[in-house]
Design a protein around this motif. Structure first.
Motif, PDB file in Angstrom:
ATOM      1  N   SER A  38       0.838  -1.203   0.000  1.00 57.03           N
ATOM      2  CA  SER A  38       0.000   0.000   0.000  1.00 57.03           C
ATOM      3  C   SER A  38       0.875   1.256   0.000  1.00 57.03           C
ATOM      4  CB  SER A  38      -0.922   0.013   1.217  1.00 57.03           C
ATOM      5  OG  SER A  38      -0.167  -0.008   2.403  1.00 57.03           O
ATOM      6  N   ARG A  39       0.285   2.331  -0.464  1.00 57.24           N
ATOM      7  CA  ARG A  39       0.955   3.631  -0.471  1.00 57.24           C
ATOM      8  C   ARG A  39       0.931   4.211   0.944  1.00 57.24           C
ATOM      9  NH1 ARG A  39      -2.617   4.312  -5.280  1.00 57.24           N
ATOM     10  NH2 ARG A  39      -1.299   3.976  -7.091  1.00 57.24           N
ATOM     11  N   PRO A  40       1.749   5.237   1.203  1.00 58.11           N
ATOM     12  CA  PRO A  40       1.753   5.846   2.537  1.00 58.11           C
ATOM     13  C   PRO A  40       0.382   6.348   3.001  1.00 58.11           C
ATOM     14  CG  PRO A  40       3.668   6.575   1.307  1.00 58.11           C
ATOM     15  CD  PRO A  40       2.803   5.787   0.352  1.00 58.11           C
ATOM     16  N   ASP A  41      -0.491   6.694   2.050  1.00 54.84           N
ATOM     17  CA  ASP A  41      -1.837   7.165   2.426  1.00 54.84           C
ATOM     18  C   ASP A  41      -2.812   6.014   2.668  1.00 54.84           C
ATOM     19  OD1 ASP A  41      -2.493   6.235  -0.113  1.00 54.84           O
ATOM     20  OD2 ASP A  41      -3.105   8.189  -0.888  1.00 54.84           O
ATOM     21  N   GLY A  42      -2.323   4.753   2.530  1.00 52.43           N
ATOM     22  CA  GLY A  42      -3.160   3.588   2.767  1.00 52.43           C
ATOM     23  C   GLY A  42      -3.853   3.033   1.536  1.00 52.43           C
ATOM     24  N   SER A  43      -3.809   3.763   0.423  1.00 48.82           N
ATOM     25  CA  SER A  43      -4.448   3.267  -0.801  1.00 48.82           C
ATOM     26  C   SER A  43      -3.593   2.169  -1.428  1.00 48.82           C
ATOM     27  CB  SER A  43      -4.672   4.406  -1.797  1.00 48.82           C
ATOM     28  OG  SER A  43      -3.438   4.938  -2.233  1.00 48.82           O
ATOM     29  N   MET A  44      -4.248   1.276  -2.146  1.00 54.91           N
ATOM     30  CA  MET A  44      -3.561   0.146  -2.768  1.00 54.91           C
ATOM     31  C   MET A  44      -3.475   0.375  -4.273  1.00 54.91           C
ATOM     32  SD  MET A  44      -2.062  -2.702  -2.112  1.00 54.91           S
ATOM     33  CE  MET A  44      -2.643  -3.192  -0.503  1.00 54.91           C
ATOM     34  N   GLU A  46      -3.344  -0.375  -8.171  1.00 55.34           N
ATOM     35  CA  GLU A  46      -3.906  -1.461  -8.982  1.00 55.34           C
ATOM     36  C   GLU A  46      -2.804  -2.271  -9.648  1.00 55.34           C
ATOM     37  OE1 GLU A  46      -7.169  -0.571 -11.569  1.00 55.34           O
ATOM     38  OE2 GLU A  46      -7.922   0.968 -10.199  1.00 55.34           O
ATOM     39  N   ASN A  47      -1.674  -1.642  -9.913  1.00 58.08           N
ATOM     40  CA  ASN A  47      -0.558  -2.278 -10.592  1.00 58.08           C
ATOM     41  C   ASN A  47       0.205  -3.167  -9.603  1.00 58.08           C
ATOM     42  OD1 ASN A  47       2.351  -2.450 -11.313  1.00 58.08           O
ATOM     43  ND2 ASN A  47       1.673  -1.347 -13.151  1.00 58.08           N
ATOM     44  N   LEU A  48       0.275  -4.474  -9.886  1.00 54.65           N
ATOM     45  CA  LEU A  48       0.944  -5.421  -8.990  1.00 54.65           C
ATOM     46  C   LEU A  48       2.436  -5.144  -8.848  1.00 54.65           C
ATOM     47  CD1 LEU A  48      -0.793  -8.772  -9.962  1.00 54.65           C
ATOM     48  CD2 LEU A  48      -1.226  -7.319  -7.979  1.00 54.65           C
ATOM     49  N   GLU A  49       3.060  -4.679  -9.921  1.00 50.39           N
ATOM     50  CA  GLU A  49       4.489  -4.376  -9.850  1.00 50.39           C
ATOM     51  C   GLU A  49       4.747  -3.237  -8.862  1.00 50.39           C
ATOM     52  OE1 GLU A  49       8.223  -3.121 -12.730  1.00 50.39           O
ATOM     53  OE2 GLU A  49       6.407  -3.926 -13.630  1.00 50.39           O
ATOM     54  N   GLU A  50       3.883  -2.212  -8.870  1.00 50.08           N
ATOM     55  CA  GLU A  50       4.029  -1.108  -7.924  1.00 50.08           C
ATOM     56  C   GLU A  50       3.816  -1.601  -6.490  1.00 50.08           C
ATOM     57  OE1 GLU A  50       2.271   3.347  -6.899  1.00 50.08           O
ATOM     58  OE2 GLU A  50       1.510   2.289  -8.661  1.00 50.08           O
TER      59      GLU A  50
END
Length: 62
Positions: A38-44, A46-50
């Motif tokens: 997840s990103r620092p803001d908690g969002s996930m 969609e791109n699996l590589e990211e």
């Protein structure tokens, strides 16, 4: 045995509550549990590589 708990910034309260660490570094191996991409803001992303890169980036900051 040479090992170290991996506890990313901002997760210490959860570690204390659950009595587990998100990861363990043991010699040349990293074992993770619950380490998301997840990103620092908690969002996930969609791109699996990211997600993969974010999860390992979080692990390496521990």
């Amino acid at each position: 045995m040479n090992r170290r708990a991996l506890i990313p910034d901002g997760t210490q309260a959860a570690v204390n509550d659950l009595k587990i660490s998100p990861g363990i570094l043991s010699h040349d191996h990293v074992f993770v549990t619950g380490m998301t991409g997840s990103r620092p803001d908690g969002s996930m992303p969609e791109n699996l590589e990211e997600q993969f890169h974010l999860a390992f980036e979080r692990s390496s900051r521990s």
